[in-house]
Design a protein around this motif. Sequence first.
Motif, PDB file in Angstrom:
ATOM      1  N   GLU A  37      50.467  22.710  33.132  1.00  0.00           N
ATOM      2  CA  GLU A  37      49.926  23.718  32.216  1.00  0.00           C
ATOM      3  C   GLU A  37      48.456  23.993  32.511  1.00  0.00           C
ATOM      4  OE1 GLU A  37      51.441  20.832  31.126  1.00  0.00           O
ATOM      5  OE2 GLU A  37      53.413  21.755  30.876  1.00  0.00           O
ATOM      6  N   THR A  38      47.710  22.938  32.843  1.00  0.00           N
ATOM      7  CA  THR A  38      46.288  23.098  33.150  1.00  0.00           C
ATOM      8  C   THR A  38      46.108  23.913  34.425  1.00  0.00           C
ATOM      9  OG1 THR A  38      45.814  20.991  32.071  1.00  0.00           O
ATOM     10  CG2 THR A  38      44.119  21.860  33.542  1.00  0.00           C
ATOM     11  N   MET A  39      46.920  23.607  35.438  1.00  0.00           N
ATOM     12  CA  MET A  39      46.819  24.370  36.692  1.00  0.00           C
ATOM     13  C   MET A  39      47.157  25.835  36.454  1.00  0.00           C
ATOM     14  SD  MET A  39      48.064  21.717  39.690  1.00  0.00           S
ATOM     15  CE  MET A  39      49.556  21.085  38.906  1.00  0.00           C
ATOM     16  N   HIS A  40      48.170  26.092  35.617  1.00  0.00           N
ATOM     17  CA  HIS A  40      48.519  27.485  35.307  1.00  0.00           C
ATOM     18  C   HIS A  40      47.355  28.180  34.620  1.00  0.00           C
ATOM     19  CE1 HIS A  40      50.267  30.915  33.184  1.00  0.00           C
ATOM     20  NE2 HIS A  40      51.113  30.958  34.206  1.00  0.00           N
ATOM     21  N   THR A  41      46.733  27.508  33.663  1.00  0.00           N
ATOM     22  CA  THR A  41      45.602  28.100  32.945  1.00  0.00           C
ATOM     23  C   THR A  41      44.448  28.395  33.892  1.00  0.00           C
ATOM     24  OG1 THR A  41      46.224  27.007  30.876  1.00  0.00           O
ATOM     25  CG2 THR A  41      43.929  27.721  31.080  1.00  0.00           C
ATOM     26  N   VAL A  42      44.132  27.461  34.770  1.00  0.00           N
ATOM     27  CA  VAL A  42      43.037  27.668  35.730  1.00  0.00           C
ATOM     28  C   VAL A  42      43.351  28.853  36.641  1.00  0.00           C
ATOM     29  CG1 VAL A  42      41.774  26.678  37.683  1.00  0.00           C
ATOM     30  CG2 VAL A  42      42.206  25.287  35.650  1.00  0.00           C
ATOM     31  N   LEU A  43      44.554  28.901  37.179  1.00  0.00           N
ATOM     32  CA  LEU A  43      44.917  30.021  38.060  1.00  0.00           C
ATOM     33  C   LEU A  43      44.921  31.353  37.304  1.00  0.00           C
ATOM     34  CD1 LEU A  43      47.671  28.368  40.278  1.00  0.00           C
ATOM     35  CD2 LEU A  43      45.403  29.142  41.024  1.00  0.00           C
ATOM     36  N   ALA A  44      45.384  31.342  36.062  1.00  0.00           N
ATOM     37  CA  ALA A  44      45.367  32.570  35.253  1.00  0.00           C
ATOM     38  C   ALA A  44      43.931  33.021  34.994  1.00  0.00           C
ATOM     39  CB  ALA A  44      46.112  32.354  33.944  1.00  0.00           C
ATOM     40  N   ASP A  45      43.043  32.073  34.724  1.00  0.00           N
ATOM     41  CA  ASP A  45      41.629  32.412  34.523  1.00  0.00           C
ATOM     42  C   ASP A  45      41.020  32.964  35.809  1.00  0.00           C
ATOM     43  OD1 ASP A  45      41.838  31.578  31.889  1.00  0.00           O
ATOM     44  OD2 ASP A  45      40.750  29.691  32.209  1.00  0.00           O
ATOM     45  N   LEU A  46      41.368  32.351  36.947  1.00  0.00           N
ATOM     46  CA  LEU A  46      40.884  32.857  38.234  1.00  0.00           C
ATOM     47  C   LEU A  46      41.386  34.280  38.471  1.00  0.00           C
ATOM     48  CD1 LEU A  46      41.338  29.747  40.562  1.00  0.00           C
ATOM     49  CD2 LEU A  46      39.187  30.661  39.676  1.00  0.00           C
ATOM     50  N   ALA A  47      42.662  34.518  38.195  1.00  0.00           N
ATOM     51  CA  ALA A  47      43.236  35.855  38.362  1.00  0.00           C
ATOM     52  C   ALA A  47      42.466  36.871  37.519  1.00  0.00           C
ATOM     53  CB  ALA A  47      44.724  35.859  37.999  1.00  0.00           C
ATOM     54  N   HIS A  48      42.167  36.502  36.291  1.00  0.00           N
ATOM     55  CA  HIS A  48      41.413  37.376  35.385  1.00  0.00           C
ATOM     56  C   HIS A  48      40.036  37.700  35.990  1.00  0.00           C
ATOM     57  CE1 HIS A  48      40.009  39.055  31.579  1.00  0.00           C
ATOM     58  NE2 HIS A  48      38.918  38.332  31.750  1.00  0.00           N
ATOM     59  N   ASP A  49      39.351  36.650  36.471  1.00  0.00           N
ATOM     60  CA  ASP A  49      38.020  36.850  37.068  1.00  0.00           C
ATOM     61  C   ASP A  49      38.090  37.698  38.330  1.00  0.00           C
ATOM     62  OD1 ASP A  49      36.997  35.279  35.028  1.00  0.00           O
ATOM     63  OD2 ASP A  49      36.760  33.487  36.281  1.00  0.00           O
ATOM     64  N   ILE A  50      39.101  37.444  39.161  1.00  0.00           N
ATOM     65  CA  ILE A  50      39.258  38.191  40.413  1.00  0.00           C
ATOM     66  C   ILE A  50      39.543  39.666  40.110  1.00  0.00           C
ATOM     67  CG2 ILE A  50      40.727  38.462  42.448  1.00  0.00           C
ATOM     68  CD1 ILE A  50      41.009  35.314  42.360  1.00  0.00           C
ATOM     69  N   LYS A  51      40.380  39.925  39.103  1.00  0.00           N
ATOM     70  CA  LYS A  51      40.666  41.312  38.712  1.00  0.00           C
ATOM     71  C   LYS A  51      39.387  42.038  38.316  1.00  0.00           C
ATOM     72  CE  LYS A  51      45.235  40.591  36.740  1.00  0.00           C
ATOM     73  NZ  LYS A  51      46.016  40.632  35.483  1.00  0.00           N
ATOM     74  N   LYS A  52      38.448  41.291  37.739  1.00  0.00           N
ATOM     75  CA  LYS A  52      37.181  41.887  37.283  1.00  0.00           C
ATOM     76  C   LYS A  52      36.129  41.926  38.390  1.00  0.00           C
ATOM     77  CE  LYS A  52      37.627  41.168  32.419  1.00  0.00           C
ATOM     78  NZ  LYS A  52      36.825  41.685  31.351  1.00  0.00           N
ATOM     79  N   GLY A  53      36.515  41.529  39.604  1.00  0.00           N
ATOM     80  CA  GLY A  53      35.602  41.666  40.735  1.00  0.00           C
ATOM     81  C   GLY A  53      35.052  40.386  41.331  1.00  0.00           C
ATOM     82  N   SER A  54      35.349  39.232  40.760  1.00  0.00           N
ATOM     83  CA  SER A  54      34.866  37.980  41.349  1.00  0.00           C
ATOM     84  C   SER A  54      35.565  37.723  42.674  1.00  0.00           C
ATOM     85  CB  SER A  54      35.145  36.795  40.415  1.00  0.00           C
ATOM     86  OG  SER A  54      34.365  36.882  39.250  1.00  0.00           O
ATOM     87  N   PHE A  55      34.827  37.120  43.585  1.00  0.00           N
ATOM     88  CA  PHE A  55      35.402  36.691  44.860  1.00  0.00           C
ATOM     89  C   PHE A  55      34.869  35.296  45.129  1.00  0.00           C
ATOM     90  CE2 PHE A  55      36.104  36.187  49.324  1.00  0.00           C
ATOM     91  CZ  PHE A  55      37.302  36.857  49.543  1.00  0.00           C
ATOM     92  N   PHE A  56      35.780  34.349  45.322  1.00  0.00           N
ATOM     93  CA  PHE A  56      35.390  32.956  45.501  1.00  0.00           C
ATOM     94  C   PHE A  56      35.320  32.641  46.990  1.00  0.00           C
ATOM     95  CE2 PHE A  56      37.442  33.332  41.354  1.00  0.00           C
ATOM     96  CZ  PHE A  56      36.369  32.973  40.558  1.00  0.00           C
TER      97      PHE A  56
END
Length: 146
Positions: free
Chosen positions: A54-73
């Motif tokens: 569940e934690t990994m899903h939450t982290v990946l979902a948060d990353l997806a949200h940030d990436i959609k808004k323009g973040s690039f890691f």
Amino acid sequence: MNLDMDIKENIEKHGWQFQFVFDAKGENPDFSYSIGFEESFGHPEVMIFGLKRETMHTVLADLAHDIKKGSFFKPNVRIKDVISGGFDVLFKPLKKDKYPEYAGIATEYYNKPFRLLVMFWPDKNNILPTDQNCELTVQNEALEIV
């Protein structure tokens, strides 16, 4: 319905799919990765080791949200404010020869080259597994594939 169709539907609906991988024998830490970051957002897929599903899903979902808004890691750069608690993370590219073993479903889905970064998270002292004196061992397998 086949697996590729399920993945395609999830990517069309959410922009990505959560892929959980576990060792049925319990000898190695679980890990998860995204499928669709590359296709939907032009960002490398991300893999995480050693946290609860569940934690990994939450982290990946948060990353997806940030990436959609323009973040690039970017790889090999210590980054703040990706996870809560003021902790740093580090992304490192997965070795190309490890794709079939560790990201087999994504490899089959894409059926062409794609990028994948392993995200390393720190111990309670904000020391990453890539640094000396890190108290965590659940990401040791990940260190061997980057």
